[in-house]
Design a protein around this motif. Structure first.
Motif, PDB file in Angstrom:
ATOM      1  N   UNK A   6      40.235 -45.555 -37.265  1.00  0.00           N
ATOM      2  CA  UNK A   6      41.767 -44.815 -36.587  1.00  0.00           C
ATOM      3  C   UNK A   6      41.443 -44.095 -35.764  1.00  0.00           C
ATOM      4  N   UNK A   7      41.507 -44.516 -34.130  1.00  0.00           N
ATOM      5  CA  UNK A   7      41.248 -43.721 -32.857  1.00  0.00           C
ATOM      6  C   UNK A   7      42.036 -43.220 -31.668  1.00  0.00           C
ATOM      7  N   UNK A   8      42.854 -42.218 -32.364  1.00  0.00           N
ATOM      8  CA  UNK A   8      43.470 -41.063 -31.702  1.00  0.00           C
ATOM      9  C   UNK A   8      43.578 -40.912 -30.066  1.00  0.00           C
ATOM     10  N   UNK A   9      43.930 -41.152 -29.342  1.00  0.00           N
ATOM     11  CA  UNK A   9      43.473 -40.637 -27.685  1.00  0.00           C
ATOM     12  C   UNK A   9      44.947 -40.715 -27.197  1.00  0.00           C
ATOM     13  N   UNK A  10      44.711 -40.093 -25.409  1.00  0.00           N
ATOM     14  CA  UNK A  10      46.178 -39.566 -25.250  1.00  0.00           C
ATOM     15  C   UNK A  10      46.543 -40.420 -23.427  1.00  0.00           C
ATOM     16  N   UNK A  11      47.279 -40.473 -23.205  1.00  0.00           N
ATOM     17  CA  UNK A  11      48.256 -40.948 -22.202  1.00  0.00           C
ATOM     18  C   UNK A  11      49.247 -41.007 -22.055  1.00  0.00           C
ATOM     19  N   UNK A  12      49.594 -41.359 -20.606  1.00  0.00           N
ATOM     20  CA  UNK A  12      50.585 -41.429 -20.440  1.00  0.00           C
ATOM     21  C   UNK A  12      52.115 -41.997 -20.872  1.00  0.00           C
ATOM     22  N   UNK A  13      52.674 -42.758 -20.994  1.00  0.00           N
ATOM     23  CA  UNK A  13      53.314 -43.665 -21.564  1.00  0.00           C
ATOM     24  C   UNK A  13      54.901 -43.827 -21.117  1.00  0.00           C
ATOM     25  N   UNK A  14      54.822 -45.262 -20.624  1.00  0.00           N
ATOM     26  CA  UNK A  14      56.123 -45.619 -20.005  1.00  0.00           C
ATOM     27  C   UNK A  14      57.484 -45.757 -20.623  1.00  0.00           C
ATOM     28  N   UNK A  58      49.318 -53.782 -21.997  1.00  0.00           N
ATOM     29  CA  UNK A  58      48.140 -53.300 -20.771  1.00  0.00           C
ATOM     30  C   UNK A  58      46.776 -53.212 -21.323  1.00  0.00           C
ATOM     31  N   UNK A  59      46.175 -54.705 -20.730  1.00  0.00           N
ATOM     32  CA  UNK A  59      45.438 -55.038 -21.561  1.00  0.00           C
ATOM     33  C   UNK A  59      44.459 -54.068 -21.410  1.00  0.00           C
ATOM     34  N   UNK A  60      44.540 -53.085 -21.079  1.00  0.00           N
ATOM     35  CA  UNK A  60      43.144 -52.194 -20.255  1.00  0.00           C
ATOM     36  C   UNK A  60      43.315 -51.500 -22.120  1.00  0.00           C
ATOM     37  N   UNK A  61      43.729 -51.301 -22.626  1.00  0.00           N
ATOM     38  CA  UNK A  61      43.796 -50.881 -24.162  1.00  0.00           C
ATOM     39  C   UNK A  61      42.886 -51.583 -25.301  1.00  0.00           C
ATOM     40  N   UNK A  62      42.826 -52.865 -24.532  1.00  0.00           N
ATOM     41  CA  UNK A  62      42.272 -54.086 -25.347  1.00  0.00           C
ATOM     42  C   UNK A  62      40.979 -53.488 -26.468  1.00  0.00           C
ATOM     43  N   UNK A  63      39.781 -53.098 -25.378  1.00  0.00           N
ATOM     44  CA  UNK A  63      38.578 -52.462 -26.140  1.00  0.00           C
ATOM     45  C   UNK A  63      39.060 -51.193 -27.033  1.00  0.00           C
ATOM     46  N   UNK A  64      40.172 -50.236 -27.167  1.00  0.00           N
ATOM     47  CA  UNK A  64      40.063 -49.407 -27.807  1.00  0.00           C
ATOM     48  C   UNK A  64      41.174 -50.308 -29.201  1.00  0.00           C
ATOM     49  N   UNK A  65      41.590 -51.088 -28.726  1.00  0.00           N
ATOM     50  CA  UNK A  65      42.548 -51.792 -30.058  1.00  0.00           C
ATOM     51  C   UNK A  65      41.469 -52.403 -31.083  1.00  0.00           C
ATOM     52  N   UNK A  95      52.834 -44.564 -31.813  1.00  0.00           N
ATOM     53  CA  UNK A  95      53.226 -43.894 -30.542  1.00  0.00           C
ATOM     54  C   UNK A  95      53.045 -43.124 -31.127  1.00  0.00           C
ATOM     55  N   UNK A  96      52.828 -41.812 -30.722  1.00  0.00           N
ATOM     56  CA  UNK A  96      53.073 -40.567 -30.549  1.00  0.00           C
ATOM     57  C   UNK A  96      53.030 -39.961 -29.279  1.00  0.00           C
ATOM     58  N   UNK A  97      55.270 -39.483 -29.233  1.00  0.00           N
ATOM     59  CA  UNK A  97      55.181 -38.889 -27.921  1.00  0.00           C
ATOM     60  C   UNK A  97      55.701 -36.856 -28.315  1.00  0.00           C
ATOM     61  N   UNK A  98      55.305 -36.303 -27.252  1.00  0.00           N
ATOM     62  CA  UNK A  98      55.088 -35.126 -27.990  1.00  0.00           C
ATOM     63  C   UNK A  98      56.279 -34.610 -27.702  1.00  0.00           C
ATOM     64  N   UNK A  99      56.609 -33.541 -27.918  1.00  0.00           N
ATOM     65  CA  UNK A  99      58.092 -33.146 -28.314  1.00  0.00           C
ATOM     66  C   UNK A  99      58.318 -31.730 -27.238  1.00  0.00           C
ATOM     67  N   UNK A 104      60.886 -40.741 -16.985  1.00  0.00           N
ATOM     68  CA  UNK A 104      59.903 -40.245 -16.401  1.00  0.00           C
ATOM     69  C   UNK A 104      58.607 -40.759 -17.861  1.00  0.00           C
ATOM     70  N   UNK A 105      57.798 -41.087 -17.399  1.00  0.00           N
ATOM     71  CA  UNK A 105      56.749 -41.318 -18.621  1.00  0.00           C
ATOM     72  C   UNK A 105      56.783 -39.755 -19.898  1.00  0.00           C
ATOM     73  N   UNK A 106      56.192 -40.519 -20.976  1.00  0.00           N
ATOM     74  CA  UNK A 106      56.125 -38.976 -21.615  1.00  0.00           C
ATOM     75  C   UNK A 106      54.368 -39.035 -22.314  1.00  0.00           C
ATOM     76  N   UNK A 107      54.748 -37.876 -22.500  1.00  0.00           N
ATOM     77  CA  UNK A 107      52.717 -37.621 -23.052  1.00  0.00           C
ATOM     78  C   UNK A 107      52.822 -38.135 -24.151  1.00  0.00           C
ATOM     79  N   UNK A 108      51.898 -39.490 -24.542  1.00  0.00           N
ATOM     80  CA  UNK A 108      51.546 -39.974 -25.596  1.00  0.00           C
ATOM     81  C   UNK A 108      50.056 -39.729 -26.732  1.00  0.00           C
ATOM     82  N   UNK A 109      50.234 -39.544 -27.723  1.00  0.00           N
ATOM     83  CA  UNK A 109      49.394 -39.972 -28.478  1.00  0.00           C
ATOM     84  C   UNK A 109      49.762 -41.180 -28.955  1.00  0.00           C
ATOM     85  N   UNK A 110      47.861 -42.203 -28.863  1.00  0.00           N
ATOM     86  CA  UNK A 110      48.345 -43.317 -28.996  1.00  0.00           C
ATOM     87  C   UNK A 110      47.004 -43.744 -30.420  1.00  0.00           C
ATOM     88  N   UNK A 111      47.576 -44.294 -31.614  1.00  0.00           N
ATOM     89  CA  UNK A 111      46.599 -44.407 -32.445  1.00  0.00           C
ATOM     90  C   UNK A 111      46.721 -45.905 -32.883  1.00  0.00           C
TER      91      UNK A 111
END
Length: 251
Positions: A82-90, A66-73, A110-114, A94-101
């Motif tokens: 290291x920048x850790x935030x959260x988003x729904x992950x495809x 997703x190009x919208x993530x490029x500014x964070x990268x 990508x870490x997904x909520x267990x 159903x999407x997963x709740x993810x922590x994106x680092x």
């Protein structure tokens, strides 16, 4: 004895519902402010890129391209953080709740909520967790909200030798004392500092408590937000002693 941790930041944003571009832009401002204070890690709350919006999650879900993530990268690379935030992950369902680092080398973990909160299974799939992080010499274990209610989760982090248990959450006013008590107890039980990044404003119909915080390895508070609203907390441990402060943001 855990290693000394270079300065890191807990960012408490006020998220714009469903507006990924606006939230990304504010993330970059917060990351830049944190880096000016020497932070090597910036931790943001659960689903901070979209807000906590289960009914909208499928349409807001992101993937690695997703190009919208490029500014964070780019921010992580440019600032060396290291920048850790959260988003729904495809996913295929159903999407997963993810922590994106976002890592300084330009990659993303990508870490997904267990462990889902009751009711979340209607909008989200159960995740698989993921690898820990390294920021400087410190090993970081991630947790996403309801995972902190499962004692085996912080226990596994401690067993793996985590130097910091970093929880991205959405905690309401009514739930704050209980959840903060859990985290404070884990810090004391495992001799493991615990950071909590919470939302600074309402999201998904929840009145969030703010009060993001860090507890040291004895369970004593190091730094905490006063309440709601956007803020940036900085902390570091040098020669076994903690220092925490509120940082200016700007932008």
């Amino acid at each position: 004895m855990p290693v000394d941790i270079a300065a890191f930041a807990i960012a408490q944003p006020v998220v714009v519902k469903g507006d990924i571009a606006a939230n990304v832009a504010r993330h970059v401002v917060l990351a830049e402010a944190a880096a000016r204070h020497g932070a090597r890690l910036v931790l943001l709350p659960e689903l901070a890129l979209t807000g906590y919006e289960p009914a909208l999650a499928a349409g807001l879900a992101l993937d690695a391209d997703d190009p919208r993530l490029a500014p964070l990268r780019h921010a992580a690379m440019r600032l060396g953080i290291v920048l850790v935030t959260g988003a729904p992950w495809k996913t295929s369902g159903l999407p997963r709740i993810a922590a994106l680092s976002f890592l300084p080398g330009g990659t993303m973990q990508v870490y997904t909520k267990q462990h889902l909160h009751p009711g979340e299974e209607a909008a989200f799939a159960v995740g698989e967790g993921g690898a820990g992080l390294v920021a400087g010499d410190a090993r970081i274990a991630l947790a996403v909200c309801a995972e902190i209610a499962h004692a085996q989760h912080p226990a596994a982090a401690a067993l793996a030798g985590a130097d910091l248990y970093a929880a991205s959450v959405l905690v309401s006013e009514n739930g704050y004392e209980h959840d903060a008590g859990l985290l404070r107890g884990y810090a004391r039980q495992y001799g493991m500092p615990v950071a909590m990044a919470n939302h600074g404003g309402p999201t998904g119909g929840w009145s969030c408590a703010g009060r993001s915080a860090l507890w040291d390895e004895t369970g004593q508070p190091v730094i905490a937000a006063d309440g709601v609203g956007e803020c940036l907390l900085l902390a570091e441990r040098e020669r076994g002693r903690w220092r925490g402060w509120h940082a200016g943001i700007g932008g």
